[in-house]
Design an enzyme around this catalytic site. Structure first.
Site, PDB file in Angstrom:
ATOM      1  N   SER A 108      -2.249 -19.145   3.777  1.00 42.82           N
ATOM      2  CA  SER A 108      -3.132 -18.134   3.213  1.00 42.82           C
ATOM      3  C   SER A 108      -2.331 -17.073   2.491  1.00 42.82           C
ATOM      4  CB  SER A 108      -3.956 -17.472   4.325  1.00 42.82           C
ATOM      5  OG  SER A 108      -3.127 -16.673   5.155  1.00 42.82           O
ATOM      6  N   ASP A 109      -2.954 -16.456   1.502  1.00 46.99           N
ATOM      7  CA  ASP A 109      -2.401 -15.209   1.008  1.00 46.99           C
ATOM      8  C   ASP A 109      -2.561 -14.192   2.136  1.00 46.99           C
ATOM      9  OD1 ASP A 109      -1.346 -13.215  -0.552  1.00 46.99           O
ATOM     10  OD2 ASP A 109      -2.605 -13.660  -2.288  1.00 46.99           O
ATOM     11  N   TRP A 110      -1.855 -13.091   2.054  1.00 44.36           N
ATOM     12  CA  TRP A 110      -1.838 -12.129   3.166  1.00 44.36           C
ATOM     13  C   TRP A 110      -3.207 -11.478   3.321  1.00 44.36           C
ATOM     14  CZ3 TRP A 110       2.920  -9.656   5.422  1.00 44.36           C
ATOM     15  CH2 TRP A 110       3.987 -10.568   5.392  1.00 44.36           C
TER      16      TRP A 110
END
Length: 546
Positions: A108-110
């Site tokens: 995932s992106d953050w």
């Protein structure tokens, strides 16, 4: 993307292809950012697209990355057809892992993860940074993922699949557990000593060894920056040959008064533009500015050189450039970056396609007084050049993109003919922004719910949009001059007959089954040897084997 993937992974580092997929603007990518700017939305933007456009246009870079063997793919913040990118089974399981055959891991992106079970079943393999909100000590996964397996919500084989994909990427790039070098730097701090776990102030020790890893990278960066410069126009003004008098104009030619790293994550636009802003930036070890390199060249050539690095010093600029025999070099720029930073009202995305810092007026003023005006553009993409590009006094235009730390020396290499600017523009330069057909969604359009960005233009973006509307661009996609002359002759086009497309058939093997196992969560706690670290804000516990 393919060549970048190969270059990174050949060096033993797992490359990450991002952001998958349809992350085409920064506005409304996260609710927190949007609410902080006064937009009352409850969910992030949804990029809405048809299957044909998805496959024929936006999927191709990721297909190239998978073909190059990319080890990881990062799912994006926004929604896709109203399903979040990190829990969209169609895009992750169906297209990426199914159709493209991606065998690495999806991360995932953050804080792009919005659910636990849904993201696990949809194909996300790694949660970054792991907590629901930074330093909250809470996680959608962690112990919750263990519970989900125990209660049968997430099949155990999905956990094996996650681990297998992560370690497969690790081993693919030639890494081994035994051969890992110890960590010698902390990307969050420039201090030599600090906390290993900074969020909770635990483990004070040396965190940075300040290792010089530059080697000869500067020479490579200089070569790439020079060769990737696009010569849009040249009326015989370039290359320069021992000019008698250079008048260098524009803030973009000089250094930032705050220094090259004076703005966190490069979140400002002061001095020459060599890097955009965002969390993916790095600190410059040094920054060669155009005026630095031009001064050195002028010293070597016995050229008179003067510079005005203030775009609004109109009287001083006029006095300088209207002198007889002047060759004026005008440096201008246009910037953008990641959505969490707002620079002069540009919330990640540019508000428009004009040059920043009064750049267009600067060019028009200089070219009205000097009949040999050369323009250098540093920008993140196309800008509008309509009002001045065809002036007979604008004798050359160079687009130098975002050249990095060797910006100055690289552009001097091009200006003086040491490097042939043989690159081609990777986008169309249109006469007005409306010619491009599609635009950023700047205002919410769905009440308090998720803004809806409908990709109704389909495949017709950039040059396709202009072709469809029969609009003539100023500089076509792929346009680029050079210092050499050539011509085409005896061109022959041969037709090849591609065979019919035959989709694959069949099914994958059945998912494995597992025997009986304990449903007592205490049986799955961390080993006693792992030290607990208290999270400071909430008093919850973080476990680490550090």
């Amino acid at each position: 993307m393919s060549e970048t993937t190969k270059g990174i992974q050949d060096a033993g580092v797992v490359a990450c292809a991002k952001h998958y997929i349809l992350n085409e603007q920064e506005h409304f990518r996260q609710v927190g950012e949007s609410v902080g700017r006064g937009y009352n939305i409850s969910e992030t933007l949804s990029s809405n697209i048809d299957d044909k456009t998805m496959h024929e246009l936006y999927l191709w870079p990721f297909a190239d990355a998978v073909r190059a063997g990319v080890g990881s793919v990062m799912c994006s913040y926004q929604q896709i057809n109203n399903s979040y990118g990190c829990q969209n089974s169609k895009t992750l399981n169906g297209i990426l892992k199914g159709e493209l055959g991606f065998q690495g891991f999806v991360m995932s992106d953050w804080q792009a993860q919005h659910a636990g079970v849904a993201s696990a079943l949809a194909g996300m393999d790694m949660s970054t940074p792991g907590d629901t909100v930074f330093q909250s000590g809470l996680s959608f996964w962690g112990a919750n993922l263990t519970v989900a397996v125990l209660n049968g919500t997430v099949p155990a084989y999905r956990i094996d699949d996650m681990a297998m994909r992560i370690m497969a990427a690790f081993f693919k790039v030639g890494q081994t557990v035994e051969g890992l070098e110890p960590v010698n730097m902390d990307s969050w701090s420039l201090d030599t000593y600090g906390y290993l776990h900074a969020g909770v102030k635990d483990g004070y020790q040396q965190i940075n060894w300040h290792v010089d890893v530059q080697s000869d990278h500067g020479n490579l960066i200089r070569e790439i920056a020079g060769k990737s410069t696009v010569l849009l126009k040249n009326e015989g003004a370039l290359p320069l040959k021992n000019p008698k008098f250079l008048a260098v104009i524009g803030e973009d030619a000089g250094p930032s008064p705050l220094g090259p790293n004076g703005c966190a994550d490069r979140g400002c636009n002061k001095g020459t533009l060599a890097m955009s802003w965002g969390s993916g930036t790095a600190n410059f070890p040094y920054l060669s500015t155009p005026i630095d390199a031009l001064n050195q060249q002028a010293i070597n050539d016995h050229t008179r050189i003067e510079a005005v690095l203030d775009n609004y010093a109109t009287n001083t600029i006029e006095t300088l450039v209207k002198q007889d025999g002047a060759t004026a070099l005008v440096f201008v720029n246009a910037n953008s970056g990641e959505g969490y930073i707002d620079v002069d009202g540009n919330e990640g995305d540019r508000q428009n396609l004009t040059l920043w810092g009064n750049g267009d007026e600067l060019i028009k003023k200089v070219s009205s007084l000097c009949n040999n005006t050369i323009v250098v553009i540093h920008s993140v993409g196309p800008t509008l050049v309509t009002d001045w590009y065809d002036s007979p006094n604008v004798t050359a235009i160079l687009w130098a993109g975002l050249p990095g730390q060797e910006s100055g020396r690289a552009i001097v290499d091009v200006l003086y003919g040491k490097v042939n600017p043989a690159a081609r523009t990777p986008f169309t330069w249109a006469a007005k922004s409306e010619d491009y057909g599609a635009d950023v969604l700047y205002k919410p359009n769905n009440g308090n719910d998720a803004p809806q960005q409908d990709f109704t233009e389909g495949n017709f973006i950039d040059y396709r949009a202009l072709d469809k509307a029969n609009i003539k661009p100023i500089f076509e996609f792929g346009h680029g001059l050079s210092y050499t002359t050539f011509k085409y002759a005896n061109i022959k086009v041969e037709k090849t007959n591609a065979g019919p497309y035959k989709p694959t058939k069949g099914k994958t093997v059945e998912a494995p089954t597992f025997g009986n196992f304990s449903t007592n969560i205490e049986d799955y706690a961390f080993p006693r040897a792992i030290r607990y670290i208290r999270e400071g804000l909430r008093g919850s516990r973080i476990r680490t084997n550090g």
